[in-house]
Design a protein around this motif. Structure first.
Motif, PDB file in Angstrom:
ATOM      1  N   TYR A  26      -0.194  16.408  -1.670  1.00  0.00           N
ATOM      2  CA  TYR A  26      -1.120  15.377  -2.132  1.00  0.00           C
ATOM      3  C   TYR A  26      -1.776  15.900  -3.403  1.00  0.00           C
ATOM      4  O   TYR A  26      -2.441  16.927  -3.372  1.00  0.00           O
ATOM      5  N   ASP A  44       0.846  -1.188   0.000  1.00  0.00           N
ATOM      6  CA  ASP A  44       0.000   0.000   0.000  1.00  0.00           C
ATOM      7  C   ASP A  44       0.886   1.244   0.000  1.00  0.00           C
ATOM      8  O   ASP A  44       1.906   1.305   0.697  1.00  0.00           O
ATOM      9  N   ASN A  51      -0.750  12.595   7.268  1.00  0.00           N
ATOM     10  CA  ASN A  51      -0.368  12.069   8.572  1.00  0.00           C
ATOM     11  C   ASN A  51       0.726  11.003   8.463  1.00  0.00           C
ATOM     12  O   ASN A  51       1.505  10.803   9.408  1.00  0.00           O
ATOM     13  N   MET A  52       0.794  10.321   7.326  1.00  0.00           N
ATOM     14  CA  MET A  52       1.830   9.311   7.123  1.00  0.00           C
ATOM     15  C   MET A  52       3.170   9.915   6.741  1.00  0.00           C
ATOM     16  O   MET A  52       4.164   9.196   6.601  1.00  0.00           O
ATOM     17  N   ARG A  64     -10.595  12.143   3.677  1.00  0.00           N
ATOM     18  CA  ARG A  64      -9.987  11.215   4.622  1.00  0.00           C
ATOM     19  C   ARG A  64      -8.682  10.649   4.073  1.00  0.00           C
ATOM     20  O   ARG A  64      -7.710  10.485   4.826  1.00  0.00           O
ATOM     21  N   SER A  65      -8.649  10.353   2.779  1.00  0.00           N
ATOM     22  CA  SER A  65      -7.420   9.838   2.173  1.00  0.00           C
ATOM     23  C   SER A  65      -6.319  10.889   2.191  1.00  0.00           C
ATOM     24  O   SER A  65      -5.142  10.585   2.457  1.00  0.00           O
ATOM     25  N   ARG A  66      -6.685  12.144   1.909  1.00  0.00           N
ATOM     26  CA  ARG A  66      -5.702  13.222   1.950  1.00  0.00           C
ATOM     27  C   ARG A  66      -5.118  13.366   3.354  1.00  0.00           C
ATOM     28  O   ARG A  66      -3.904  13.473   3.537  1.00  0.00           O
ATOM     29  N   ILE A  67      -5.997  13.380   4.341  1.00  0.00           N
ATOM     30  CA  ILE A  67      -5.538  13.560   5.720  1.00  0.00           C
ATOM     31  C   ILE A  67      -4.629  12.400   6.129  1.00  0.00           C
ATOM     32  O   ILE A  67      -3.582  12.597   6.753  1.00  0.00           O
ATOM     33  N   HIS A  68      -5.029  11.174   5.765  1.00  0.00           N
ATOM     34  CA  HIS A  68      -4.221  10.003   6.113  1.00  0.00           C
ATOM     35  C   HIS A  68      -2.839  10.087   5.453  1.00  0.00           C
ATOM     36  O   HIS A  68      -1.819   9.782   6.092  1.00  0.00           O
ATOM     37  N   GLY A  69      -2.812  10.517   4.200  1.00  0.00           N
ATOM     38  CA  GLY A  69      -1.533  10.637   3.499  1.00  0.00           C
ATOM     39  C   GLY A  69      -0.610  11.653   4.159  1.00  0.00           C
ATOM     40  O   GLY A  69       0.589  11.404   4.342  1.00  0.00           O
ATOM     41  N   TYR A  90       0.495   4.133   1.267  1.00  0.00           N
ATOM     42  CA  TYR A  90       0.631   4.775   2.575  1.00  0.00           C
ATOM     43  C   TYR A  90       1.733   4.104   3.391  1.00  0.00           C
ATOM     44  O   TYR A  90       2.528   4.758   4.072  1.00  0.00           O
ATOM     45  N   GLU A  91       1.757   2.770   3.314  1.00  0.00           N
ATOM     46  CA  GLU A  91       2.789   2.020   4.034  1.00  0.00           C
ATOM     47  C   GLU A  91       4.177   2.360   3.500  1.00  0.00           C
ATOM     48  O   GLU A  91       5.132   2.534   4.268  1.00  0.00           O
TER      49      GLU A  91
END
Length: 253
Positions: free
Chosen positions: A104, A65, A98-99, A91-96, A67-68
């Motif tokens: 983005y 993945d 945060n990783m 949510r995907s933007r925020i997760h990216g 993100y990983e």
């Protein structure tokens, strides 16, 4: 600037690599997360510096993945990461972010915007300054272009050793073009980086500043207009060395 492109679609990667190459980037293509991590390890174990200035990371990779992969990259290097993906939800933007991603970009994207974002994250993290050429004597923070000297830290510009007063935007424009002499900067990219705004209504301002720089530096050919695209800085040729007396003397009879 060297750029690592992590993209499993060869057709997309080839098209984007060609565009990036035209704008002065040296692109390394990784087709999977593992290839990307191996490319980063080529510089040595952390904390060895990354050989890349920016990483473009697609999230839809075949082995891991995205993100990983971003999390693993961030453990190895502080190199800026721009996620490039079709996942446009918040949510995907925020997760990216945060990783550890620095930016983005969602597909489909405008290549001009992508280039501007690459330069923006490089500027924020100091990559542009590091890639600016040092002078012949190795003076840090000084770019020499023929008779023109640009001191990045003091924002001074000189021609043949004589200071030339420039406005803040004139200096920013010249310093941007001087990052990669000979490389064409799109008008939209220049407006975004120097004026921090969109192209609309600002085109005439750019033309006026280019004309002013040519006049103040007394080098009309220093900044070349590439019709329909933008501008590039042309390095003046070094003056020819004067002939030695022995070379100019008539041959002995």
């Amino acid at each position: 600037m060297k750029l690592l492109l992590v993209e499993d679609d060869d057709h997309v990667a080839a098209a984007l690599s060609a565009i990036l190459a035209r704008h002065g980037f040296k692109v390394t293509h990784a087709r999977s997360g593992e290839e990307a991590l191996q490319a980063l390890l080529s510089a040595g174990a952390p904390p060895a510096p990354s050989p890349y200035g920016v990483i473009l990371l697609d999230l839809g990779l075949p082995d891991q993945d995205g993100y990983e992969v971003c999390g693993k990259i961030r453990k190895r290097t502080s190199t800026p990461v721009i996620m490039v993906t079709a996942r446009a939800d918040v949510r995907s933007r925020i997760h990216g972010l945060n990783m550890g991603a620095d930016d983005y970009v969602t597909k489909p994207y405008d290549t001009g915007e992508l280039l501007a974002r690459i330069h923006a994250v490089a500027r924020r993290t100091g990559v542009s300054e590091e890639s600016a050429a040092a002078g012949p004597a190795g003076t840090p923070g000084v770019v020499h272009l023929g008779a023109v000297g640009i001191e990045l830290s003091t924002r001074r510009v000189s021609v043949d050793g004589v200071d030339v007063p420039l406005t803040r935007k004139e200096f920013d424009l010249l310093a941007l073009l001087a990052q990669r002499p000979g490389v064409v900067f799109r008008r939209e990219q220049i407006i975004s980086e120097v004026w921090r705004t969109s192209w609309e209504g600002t085109g005439r301002t750019l033309e006026v500043h280019v004309a002013s720089l040519r006049s103040k530096l007394r080098m009309p050919a220093l900044i070349e207009t590439v019709r329909g695209v933008g501008y590039r800085l042309v390095v003046p040729p070094a003056p020819a060395a004067p002939a030695s007396p022995a070379a100019s003397a008539p041959p002995a009879v």
